[in-house]
Design a protein around this motif. Structure first.
Motif, PDB file in Angstrom:
ATOM      1  N   LEU A  49       0.856  -1.178   0.000  1.00  0.00           N
ATOM      2  CA  LEU A  49       0.000   0.000   0.000  1.00  0.00           C
ATOM      3  C   LEU A  49       0.897   1.234   0.000  1.00  0.00           C
ATOM      4  O   LEU A  49       1.778   1.362   0.853  1.00  0.00           O
ATOM      5  N   LEU A  50       0.702   2.123  -0.946  1.00  0.00           N
ATOM      6  CA  LEU A  50       1.516   3.332  -1.040  1.00  0.00           C
ATOM      7  C   LEU A  50       0.903   4.426  -0.188  1.00  0.00           C
ATOM      8  O   LEU A  50      -0.315   4.644  -0.213  1.00  0.00           O
ATOM      9  N   LYS A  51       1.754   5.121   0.558  1.00  0.00           N
ATOM     10  CA  LYS A  51       1.257   6.149   1.469  1.00  0.00           C
ATOM     11  C   LYS A  51       2.027   7.451   1.312  1.00  0.00           C
ATOM     12  O   LYS A  51       3.231   7.445   1.029  1.00  0.00           O
ATOM     13  N   VAL A  87      -1.516   1.649  -4.775  1.00  0.00           N
ATOM     14  CA  VAL A  87      -0.983   0.324  -4.486  1.00  0.00           C
ATOM     15  C   VAL A  87       0.112  -0.015  -5.483  1.00  0.00           C
ATOM     16  O   VAL A  87       0.112   0.459  -6.626  1.00  0.00           O
ATOM     17  N   ARG A  88       1.064  -0.823  -5.036  1.00  0.00           N
ATOM     18  CA  ARG A  88       2.073  -1.381  -5.931  1.00  0.00           C
ATOM     19  C   ARG A  88       1.831  -2.889  -5.997  1.00  0.00           C
ATOM     20  O   ARG A  88       1.635  -3.539  -4.974  1.00  0.00           O
ATOM     21  N   SER A 112       3.883  -2.917 -11.226  1.00  0.00           N
ATOM     22  CA  SER A 112       2.944  -1.892 -11.684  1.00  0.00           C
ATOM     23  C   SER A 112       2.374  -1.133 -10.490  1.00  0.00           C
ATOM     24  O   SER A 112       2.192  -1.684  -9.407  1.00  0.00           O
ATOM     25  N   VAL A 113       2.117   0.148 -10.708  1.00  0.00           N
ATOM     26  CA  VAL A 113       1.615   1.030  -9.652  1.00  0.00           C
ATOM     27  C   VAL A 113       0.281   1.619 -10.079  1.00  0.00           C
ATOM     28  O   VAL A 113       0.114   2.050 -11.235  1.00  0.00           O
ATOM     29  N   PHE A 114      -0.664   1.631  -9.149  1.00  0.00           N
ATOM     30  CA  PHE A 114      -1.965   2.248  -9.387  1.00  0.00           C
ATOM     31  C   PHE A 114      -2.154   3.366  -8.377  1.00  0.00           C
ATOM     32  O   PHE A 114      -2.382   3.111  -7.188  1.00  0.00           O
ATOM     33  N   ASP A 115      -2.009   4.609  -8.843  1.00  0.00           N
ATOM     34  CA  ASP A 115      -2.272   5.755  -7.975  1.00  0.00           C
ATOM     35  C   ASP A 115      -3.771   5.884  -7.766  1.00  0.00           C
ATOM     36  O   ASP A 115      -4.572   5.566  -8.661  1.00  0.00           O
ATOM     37  N   ALA A 116      -4.164   6.363  -6.588  1.00  0.00           N
ATOM     38  CA  ALA A 116      -5.596   6.456  -6.300  1.00  0.00           C
ATOM     39  C   ALA A 116      -5.880   7.555  -5.291  1.00  0.00           C
ATOM     40  O   ALA A 116      -5.071   7.826  -4.400  1.00  0.00           O
TER      41      ALA A 116
END
Length: 338
Positions: free
Chosen positions: A181-183, A191-192, A197-201
């Motif tokens: 989880l990207l913070k 999320v990575r 692959s990375v999904f910005d949200a």
């Protein structure tokens, strides 16, 4: 929630809850909704929602859920939306003295106008089953049949919901297990995945079901989201046997946890026991925490479909108490439903 309906929403998990979340966000005008799932095949073969059938019932002791279920049943009946996914076979629930869950569920069904038949003795219980079925009815049996219920072809329902999500402009991406989880400043911003692959949200929704605690050990949810496996077995009937049992209601015993469906279009009958279930404690690679982790056909191949011997014996014994003739047949398959 996301302030702007143009904001990015990432839903982790393409099961029942994840797809439903995506569908309703899209229906409410959100434009950028992406659903990702660990499985390379969707519906995921080992997801709880990928199944032959699930009970559709309004019998709950909390009247909120009774109302919610009755709304859902009305929606299931829309064949333009769901085709033959829903089968209104009725749901039979035995009643036992001191079983407050069933008594309160019965009261709520009656209060909200469900088509209820109270069955006060063994003869009345027998009459709700086809005359050709050998049904074991206890000496002092009583219960009730809710005609407003039955079962849904679960995996077909999931496939149809996937189509609805994509038709509304949502994206569904398989083969994307999340590794992180990207913070930013303490706020989750995406999320990575394991493939990099990375999904910005603007909003991340975790709908990972029984995999939540083991997939995200850093959240320390192993107690709040304890993964347990419920035991399931299948019987393969002959076409003649299928016709015999086809018009039986769903059998649902809240006291023992045993439930069973009438045969589906492939003449398969599913039976299961809902109870505390089984856990599989495993050490997480990222944190070394010990977390119950689902053991399935995807993680362990055919061995992941096995169930404990004690559970197999209990299923057989419960089956004999309902359909003694079918209890003589071998099980055609088993699984733990997590």
């Amino acid at each position: 929630m996301v302030a702007s309906k143009g904001g990015k929403v990432v839903v982790v998990g393409a099961g029942c809850f994840g797809l439903s979340t995506a569908y309703h966000l899209l229906r409410r005008g959100y434009k950028n909704v992406t659903v990702i799932d660990r499985s390379t095949v969707l519906p995921a073969p080992d997801a709880a929602s990928t199944d032959l059938n699930k009970i559709v019932r309004s019998s709950y002791p909390d009247i909120f859920y009774t109302r919610l279920a009755r709304e859902a049943i009305t929606a299931w009946k829309d064949t333009a939306e769901w085709g033959d996914t829903y089968h209104e076979s009725g749901v039979y629930c035995p009643l036992q003295l001191g079983e407050t869950y069933t008594d309160k569920a019965y009261e709520n069904d009656v209060a909200l106008g469900a088509r209820i038949e109270y069955l006060s003795n063994p003869d009345e219980v027998r009459k709700i089953f086809p005359a050709s079925v050998n049904i074991a009815v206890p000496e002092h049996a009583r219960g009730y049949l809710n005609r407003d219920g039955g079962w849904a072809f679960a995996s077909q329902g999931i496939s149809r919901m996937m189509d609805k999500v994509t038709a509304l402009g949502g994206k569904i991406l398989p083969g994307k297990p999340v590794s992180e989880l990207l913070k930013t400043d303490g706020r989750t911003t995406g999320v990575r995945c394991e493939d990099g692959s990375v999904f910005d949200a603007d909003l991340v929704v975790l709908s990972a079901g029984s995999w939540t605690a083991s997939a995200f050990p850093e959240l320390s949810m192993q107690e709040q989201c304890l993964a347990t496996g419920q035991t399931v077995a299948l019987l393969q009937l002959t076409p003649e046997e299928g016709d015999t049992y086809r018009d039986c209601p769903v059998y649902l015993n809240f006291h023992t946890g045993f439930y069973m469906f009438p045969p589906n279009h492939e003449n398969i009958m599913k039976l299961a026991i809902h109870d505390g279930g089984y856990t599989q404690p495993r050490k997480c690679a990222r944190t070394e925490d010990v977390v119950s982790t689902p053991r399935t056909v995807l993680s362990h191949g055919a061995d992941g479909l096995r169930i404990p011997k004690a559970a197999l014996q209990k299923l057989r014994a419960e089956l004999h108490q309902v359909y003694p003739e079918l209890a003589k047949k071998p099980f055609a398959g088993t699984r733990l439903c997590w």
